[in-house]
Scaffold this motif. Structure first.
Motif, PDB file in Angstrom:
ATOM      1  N   GLN A 138       0.823  -1.206   0.000  1.00 39.24           N
ATOM      2  CA  GLN A 138       0.000   0.000   0.000  1.00 39.24           C
ATOM      3  C   GLN A 138       0.859   1.260   0.000  1.00 39.24           C
ATOM      4  O   GLN A 138       0.490   2.278  -0.604  1.00 39.24           O
ATOM      5  CB  GLN A 138      -0.935   0.005   1.217  1.00 39.24           C
ATOM      6  CG  GLN A 138      -2.058  -1.026   1.137  1.00 39.24           C
ATOM      7  CD  GLN A 138      -3.024  -0.926   2.291  1.00 39.24           C
ATOM      8  OE1 GLN A 138      -2.695  -0.378   3.342  1.00 39.24           O
ATOM      9  NE2 GLN A 138      -4.227  -1.444   2.096  1.00 39.24           N
ATOM     10  N   GLU A 139       2.003   1.190   0.658  1.00 37.34           N
ATOM     11  CA  GLU A 139       2.925   2.328   0.691  1.00 37.34           C
ATOM     12  C   GLU A 139       3.409   2.675  -0.717  1.00 37.34           C
ATOM     13  O   GLU A 139       3.467   3.847  -1.107  1.00 37.34           O
ATOM     14  CB  GLU A 139       4.115   1.997   1.588  1.00 37.34           C
ATOM     15  CG  GLU A 139       5.157   3.091   1.701  1.00 37.34           C
ATOM     16  CD  GLU A 139       6.331   2.661   2.550  1.00 37.34           C
ATOM     17  OE1 GLU A 139       7.466   3.035   2.192  1.00 37.34           O
ATOM     18  OE2 GLU A 139       6.125   1.945   3.555  1.00 37.34           O
TER      19      GLU A 139
ATOM     20  N   GLU B  11       1.868   1.771  -3.575  1.00 35.98           N
ATOM     21  CA  GLU B  11       0.709   2.175  -4.376  1.00 35.98           C
ATOM     22  C   GLU B  11       0.324   3.628  -4.102  1.00 35.98           C
ATOM     23  O   GLU B  11      -0.132   4.342  -4.999  1.00 35.98           O
ATOM     24  CB  GLU B  11      -0.465   1.246  -4.099  1.00 35.98           C
ATOM     25  CG  GLU B  11      -0.256  -0.162  -4.645  1.00 35.98           C
ATOM     26  CD  GLU B  11      -1.375  -1.119  -4.292  1.00 35.98           C
ATOM     27  OE1 GLU B  11      -1.509  -2.146  -4.977  1.00 35.98           O
ATOM     28  OE2 GLU B  11      -2.126  -0.833  -3.326  1.00 35.98           O
ATOM     29  N   ALA B  12       0.515   4.075  -2.855  1.00 31.06           N
ATOM     30  CA  ALA B  12       0.204   5.463  -2.507  1.00 31.06           C
ATOM     31  C   ALA B  12       1.112   6.438  -3.246  1.00 31.06           C
ATOM     32  O   ALA B  12       0.764   7.607  -3.443  1.00 31.06           O
ATOM     33  CB  ALA B  12       0.325   5.675  -1.000  1.00 31.06           C
ATOM     34  N   LEU B  13       2.276   5.940  -3.676  1.00 35.15           N
ATOM     35  CA  LEU B  13       3.223   6.760  -4.441  1.00 35.15           C
ATOM     36  C   LEU B  13       3.001   6.626  -5.944  1.00 35.15           C
ATOM     37  O   LEU B  13       3.790   7.124  -6.737  1.00 35.15           O
ATOM     38  CB  LEU B  13       4.656   6.333  -4.096  1.00 35.15           C
ATOM     39  CG  LEU B  13       5.104   6.586  -2.650  1.00 35.15           C
ATOM     40  CD1 LEU B  13       6.451   5.920  -2.384  1.00 35.15           C
ATOM     41  CD2 LEU B  13       5.180   8.080  -2.360  1.00 35.15           C
ATOM     42  N   GLU B  14       1.926   5.913  -6.322  1.00 33.75           N
ATOM     43  CA  GLU B  14       1.556   5.667  -7.722  1.00 33.75           C
ATOM     44  C   GLU B  14       2.526   4.712  -8.414  1.00 33.75           C
ATOM     45  O   GLU B  14       2.690   4.742  -9.636  1.00 33.75           O
ATOM     46  CB  GLU B  14       1.428   6.985  -8.503  1.00 33.75           C
ATOM     47  CG  GLU B  14       0.361   7.895  -7.930  1.00 33.75           C
ATOM     48  CD  GLU B  14       0.152   9.147  -8.762  1.00 33.75           C
ATOM     49  OE1 GLU B  14       0.902   9.356  -9.733  1.00 33.75           O
ATOM     50  OE2 GLU B  14      -0.778   9.906  -8.441  1.00 33.75           O
TER      51      GLU B  14
END
Length: 253
Positions: free
Chosen positions: A38-39, A41-44
């Protein structure tokens, strides 16, 4: 080439991914930790859970132009399986992050022409260098420092520092990222580079200064009369890429 897969989005791989995204690249990144998915993915970053020691297929992850390998594994069998998958993937170029630890302590200046020791890491380098299905550039980074890795905190609880009169070989995270960018931008493949600051203070100077910058007590050094060292030269990298080391004064950290 506008798509990069980064095997190992850790201390170097994650900020490298962010930097590539800013440059307009499509970036896939891997981690061995479910928590970090998730970390990323949060950064795209298109995130994948990958452990090369497991017998899995990574076809979606390897659907890119370039593969950057930034993991610490020395499992030769795992790399052989990985290479088999790269061979049948769209990957055309590979950047393999290695280390100057492949060189012995020779009390001399070390270049890319210097013979390496017979170690798992040097054998893994050869696997990539000798493969003809894709082109590989190997970067042998010296000791890494930067955000979250301050040399002043490396020797804790009264631990003594060996070889105080030897010389340090270090490179900052920012330089590592910029060097990788230059290799991609200049399309510089099928070669090997040492990457290290040109500055080589003694270990005593370097670690005394590093601890002082954190307001820590002075370090404790081993008393060893025998001088053992190596000095890593990155002259080739600087000449071929026209690159100027950003953090080239190791007493200003």
């Amino acid at each position: 080439m506008k798509s990069v897969s980064i095997l190992g989005c850790g201390w170097l791989g994650k900020p490298m991914a962010v930097s590539l995204l800013r440059e307009g690249f499509t970036v896939k990144g891997s981690t061995t930790s479910e928590i970090k998915i998730q970390e990323l993915e949060a950064l795209e970053i298109e995130a994948y859970l990958i452990d090369i020691t497991e017998f899995e297929e990574f076809d979606l992850f390897l659907s890119s132009d370039i593969l950057l390998i930034a993991i610490t594994s020395k499992d030769i069998d795992a790399y052989e399986r990985l290479i088999e998958q790269i061979e049948i993937s769209p990957i055309q170029k590979v950047i393999f992050i290695s280390s100057t630890s492949v060189y012995s302590v020779s009390n001399s200046v070390v270049s890319e022409e210097t013979k390496t020791m017979n170690t798992p890491l040097s054998e893994i380098e050869s696997l990539f260098r000798e493969n003809t299905y894709f082109e590989t550039t190997i970067i042998r980074f010296a000791g890494l420092f930067g955000p979250g890795r301050h040399p002043g905190s490396w020797f804790k609880n009264g631990k003594t520092i060996p070889q105080p009169n030897g010389f340090v070989n270090m490179i900052h995270q920012e330089d590592c990222i910029e060097i990788i960018h230059e290799i991609i931008d200049q399309n510089c493949w099928n070669t090997t580079f040492n990457a290290c600051s040109n500055d080589h203070p003694t270990r005593k100077e370097f670690y005394t200064n590093a601890r002082k910058s954190l307001n820590f007590d002075s370090p404790i050094f081993e008393e060893n009369p025998q001088l053992r060292y190596k000095i890593i030269s990155s002259k080739k990298l600087q000449e071929v890429l026209g690159y100027q080391i950003i953090h080239d004064n190791l007493l200003e950290i």
